[in-house]
Structure formats: structure tokens, C-alpha cells
Write an enzyme that holds these catalytic residues in place. Structure first.
Site, short mmCIF file in Angstrom:
data_model
loop_
_atom_site.label_atom_id
_atom_site.label_comp_id
_atom_site.label_asym_id
_atom_site.label_seq_id
_atom_site.Cartn_x
_atom_site.Cartn_y
_atom_site.Cartn_z
N GLU A 188 8.08 0.50 -3.19
CA GLU A 188 8.79 0.00 -1.97
C GLU A 188 9.96 -0.82 -1.99
O GLU A 188 10.40 -1.34 -1.04
CB GLU A 188 7.48 -0.54 -1.16
CG GLU A 188 6.32 0.61 -0.53
CD GLU A 188 5.37 0.31 -0.17
OE1 GLU A 188 4.82 -0.97 -0.18
OE2 GLU A 188 4.67 1.05 0.24
N LYS A 196 9.11 -2.57 -7.40
CA LYS A 196 7.81 -3.17 -7.08
C LYS A 196 6.82 -2.47 -7.76
O LYS A 196 5.75 -3.39 -8.14
CB LYS A 196 7.56 -3.00 -5.45
CG LYS A 196 6.56 -3.47 -4.98
CD LYS A 196 6.35 -3.10 -3.30
CE LYS A 196 4.92 -4.04 -2.72
NZ LYS A 196 4.47 -3.44 -1.67
N ASP A 246 -3.71 5.53 -1.15
CA ASP A 246 -4.56 4.91 -2.27
C ASP A 246 -5.90 5.88 -2.53
O ASP A 246 -6.29 5.88 -3.70
CB ASP A 246 -5.05 3.52 -1.66
CG ASP A 246 -3.67 2.60 -1.38
OD1 ASP A 246 -2.92 3.03 -0.71
OD2 ASP A 246 -3.84 1.25 -1.54
O1 IFM Z 1 -0.27 2.08 -0.25
C1 IFM Z 1 -0.10 0.70 -0.88
C2 IFM Z 1 1.48 0.60 -1.08
O2 IFM Z 1 1.74 1.47 -2.36
C3 IFM Z 1 1.76 -0.60 -1.74
N1 IFM Z 1 1.82 -1.52 -0.79
C4 IFM Z 1 0.13 -1.75 -0.22
C5 IFM Z 1 -0.24 -0.27 0.23
C6 IFM Z 1 -1.80 -0.38 0.47
O3 IFM Z 1 -2.66 -0.73 -0.61
#
Ligand code: IFM
Length: 441
Positions: free
Chosen positions: A210, A321, A82
Site C-alpha cells: 500500500e 510497506k 487477510d
Molecule cells: O488487509 C490488510 C492490508 O493488507 C494492510 N493494512 C491492513 C489490512 C487489514 O489487516
């Protein structure tokens, strides 16, 4: 005491004023019928997002930016990609010192990344998918460690930072070593596949999406790894001719003379999936073979899917997703023609649930770039109001800092048409949401 307080208050005011002077995005004349919000509300939401990035990053010294910033406990304060892909572009352009701190923090974790690569039987370094102190903290490898793209994401951010600021010193002193180690990892991870006409393939990885895990040739990963390998080879070459002292140091510590050529060869031969029939980039080797998800019979209260369906039911279906190929279309903008962007966006957008808050800002940008203003506004508003309107229903766990950085990108790269491919700043505005709407940043 009061003099002490007054002084603190004055310094704080000056600090925050300076932040707004460098970082504000001013919006004017937004037509409320389009967005269901007034210009004042939109302006407030923009500033709310930027302010939280300030909160999360201002003291990022020997620390990263947690997924929730300093607003909540979800993700245990861990740092993910992120930071580099969603937040760092804003910082590189508005608070370069902080962007540098964040990259220096990654550099300080290189020893742990080397150890992690070794543990997994690889050469080079593998940065952790989520971490506090440099060690991998993912509990579930399929949606964690398998996201090898983290390496390329960090190197992408390094290049963006160097191009935006011209800070080559940092590249020579810290960046080059990270580039060498990450390029080594890719070369070790992939192989030249005879079944794919001798192309360089990377198997068993998870891309940003994911909902499709441990796949072969995730297009995003291969495309970003290609950039990583190329940047590493180029940096070492430049170092050799411009900074022989730093080059000698690199050679002495680790570099084998044949390595940069091997990286460049892998990059030039990188396998990027392509489907001739649909004329799109399949997200991975198996994506198009999966059974379509039954969107029609999925009630709206069964999202996000991961909370209602077993991962195995999700993994074997064609459902996404979060932006994956669409993210590559944005990050590697000059790799694709406008027609390619449009075709891929139109294919992937309906399959993308947006179950991750990292999606809508990116979809908004690509929609704006291909001239789909309605979608750009719809996704853009979702990103902008992610936390204020609790779009994901989970703001109680903390704000979505990636989406906040993505909101800045949605305004600048998306609506204002900013491009900085290869470090050259340019603007290709498509149509503004309305004729006299204005953005100033
Ligand atoms: O890094 C992200 C991921 O891409 C998706 N699930 C949440 C994480 C943290 O924000």
C-alpha cells in the site's frame, strides 16, 4: 442450571480438545540463544496465535473473519483478503468445514460483487477490498478498491481449499460461478498492449504493497490474475466433460462459449515485468524509476511511515510497506527457481519496512526457503510475537489475525519446508534453525 453449565463445559472442553488434536503445532528443542526465548515461551506463543484463529473463525457461518478477529474494534470488524491469503490455508488443512463456510460466505456476496463491477464499468464481479455485508466499505480507493487482487486472492484460496480437501462439489456448485465472474473481470480490466509486444497488461491497480498505489502492471496482481484466469478456464473445461448438467446450468445463466478460450489466451500472454539488468521482477512498471527512500536518515520512531509522512511523499519513493513480489514468490512457489527467489528476496527485503503486520510471516517463509536461516528466525519471531510482545505497538486495537494465520504458515511452509504447489503435498526442509529442533503438526 448447574447441570446445564456442566454440560456446556463438557461440550466446550471436547470442542477445544478436538481443535488442538487437529491443529496444534508442537515445537521442541529451540535453542534460546537464537531466539532469546525458551521453548516453553515459543510453544505458548504458537498456541496463543492458533487459539485466536479458533476464536475468530469457529462461528464463521454467514460471516467472515475480521482483521482483528473478536479482539478489538480496529477496522470496524471488516473482512479483507487477510482471510483468504493468511488464515484460510490453516483452516483448509485443519478445519475444512470452516474454510468452506468462509468461501460460501464470499459466494453469498457475489450479487454485490457483480453490482460493484457494474458500478465501476466492468464486466464480471469485483469483490470489495473491505466489507461487512458485501458492499465495498473502503474510504480511500487508492489503498482500497484499487486492490483488484482481492478477486484473485479469493480464487487462489478456493483452489487451495479444493486441492486440500478434494471437495469438488463445492467447486461445481459455488466455485465455478465465482471463477467465471472473476475471470471476466480480469479480461475486461486488462488489454493487449502494442507497446508491450502485444502482452496482456493490467493498469491502474494497487498491489498488496500500500505504499505504491494505482500503478501499472503490479507483478503480484498480474501473476495472481493469471492463475485466476487459468483456473477459471480449466474448471469450465472440466465441468464440460465431467459434469455436463452443471456446465449446462452455467451456460444457461451466463457463460458464453468463447469465454474460456479468451481467458486462457489472456493468461498465456500475461505481462510479467522483468528487469534484465537486475534480473528481478520489478514490483510494477514504475517501481525501479522511483527515487530511493532515504532509510539512513529516517529515525526509527518515524515508522510506520504512513503515520508520519503524507501518502504522496511515500508514493513517489522506492519504499515498500509489505511483502508484494515476495508474497508472490511464496504463493506461486513453483513458478520461480530457487535462484530467482533468492535474487528477488535479496532485492526487496531491504526496501520493505514491515509497516504492515502482514509482512514478517511471509518474509520469514521465503527467507527459510532460500536458506537464510537468520532472517527466517528474526522475521518468524516478529510474526510469532506480533501481539504478545506488541511488535507493532498497536495491540491495544486488537490482535493481528492475518499474522496469526501467517505464523502457522511460517512454521509449516517456512521452517518445516512444506509445499503444496498444484495440490501435491511435499516437504523440502532446508536447514532447521538448529540440528535437533523439531516441529510436529
Ligand atoms: O488487509 C490488510 C492490508 O493488507 C494492510 N493494512 C491492513 C489490512 C487489514 O489487516
Amino acid at each position: 442450571v448447574s447441570r446445564g453449565f456442566d454440560r456446556l463445559l463438557a461440550t466446550q472442553e471436547q470442542y477445544v480438545e478436538d481443535f488442538w488434536r487437529r491443529s496444534d503445532v508442537v515445537v521442541e528443542n529451540i535453542r534460546p540463544d537464537r531466539t532469546q526465548r525458551t521453548t516453553v515461551e515459543i510453544q505458548q506463543a504458537v498456541r496463543f496465535n492458533l487459539f485466536h484463529i479458533l476464536q475468530a473463525s469457529a462461528r464463521a457461518e454467514d460471516a467472515g473473519v475480521p482483521a482483528k478477529g473478536v479482539t478489538g474494534r480496529a477496522y470496524e470488524g471488516h473482512y479483507f483478503w487477510d482471510t483468504e491469503i493468511y488464515v484460510l490455508p490453516f483452516l483448509a488443512y485443519t478445519s475444512p468445514r470452516i474454510a468452506r463456510n468462509l468461501l460460501a460466505f464470499r459466494y453469498s456476496m457475489l450479487p454485490q460483487a457483480r453490482a460493484r463491477a457494474k458500478q465501476l464499468g466492468h464486466r464480471g464481479a469485483l469483490f470489495p477490498w473491505r466489507t461487512i455485508s458485501g458492499e465495498e466499505a473502503s474510504a480511500y480507493y487508492a489503498a482500497g478498491t484499487a486492490q483488484y487482487h482481492i478477486n484473485a486472492d479469493i480464487m487462489y484460496a478456493l483452489r487451495k481449499y479444493v486441492q486440500a480437501t478434494g471437495d469438488e462439489q463445492f467447486l461445481w456448485e459455488c466455485g465455478a460461478e465465482m471463477l467465471v465472474e472473476t475471470a471476466r473481470l480480469w479480461l475486461d480490466l486488462g488489454f493487449y498492449s502494442e507497446r508491450k509486444q502485444g502482452k496482456f497488461c493490467i493498469n491502474a491497480v494497487t498491489g498488496p504493497d500500500e505504499y505504491n498505489t494505482v500503478v501499472n502492471n503490479n507483478a503480484y496482481t498480474n501473476l495472481m490474475a493469471r492463475e485466476n484466469l487459468r483456473y477459471a478456464a480449466k474448471t469450465v473445461e472440466t465441468l464440460k466433460s465431467n459434469r455436463p448438467d452443471a456446465y449446462a446450468e452455467l451456460v444457461e445463466t451466463a457463460l458464453e462459449l468463447s469465454e474460456p478460450k479468451a481467458w486462457a489466451r489472456a493468461a498465456d500472454n500475461m505481462y510479467v515485468p522483468y528487469d534484465e539488468g537486475l534480473k528481478i521482477i520489478p514490483q510494477d512498471d514504475g517501481f525501479l524509476d522511483r527515487e530511493p527512500w532515504d532509510f539512513q536518515n529516517t529515525p526509527s520512531d518515524r515508522y510506520p511511515l504512513l503515520l508520519f509522512y503524507h501518502p504522496l511523499n511515500i508514493y513517489r519513493k522506492q519504499v515498500i510497506k509489505q511483502a508484494d513480489v515476495i508474497l508472490a514468490l511464496f504463493l506461486l512457489g513453483d513458478t520461480f527457481s530457487p535462484e530467482e527467489k533468492k535474487r528477488n528476496f535479496e532485492f526487496y527485503d531491504p526496501l520493505t519496512t514491515g509497516d504492515s503486520s502482514l509482512s514478517s510471516c511471509i518474509e520469514a517463509i521465503v527467507a527459510a526457503q532460500i536458506g537464510d536461516t537468520d532472517k527466517a528466525v528474526r522475521y518468524g519471531m516478529a510474526a510469532l510475537l506480533m501481539d504478545l510482545a506488541d511488535v507493532g505497538g498497536n495491540v491495544k486495537d486488537g490482535c493481528h489475525i492475518a499474522s496469526m494465520g501467517g505464523t502457522w504458515m511460517m512454521l509449516t511452509y517456512g521452517l518445516a519446508g512444506m509445499r503444496d504447489d498444484d495440490g501435491t503435498l511435499a516437504f523440502w526442509p532446508r536447514r532447521a534453525p538448529e540440528d535437533n529442533a523439531r516441529l510436529r503438526f
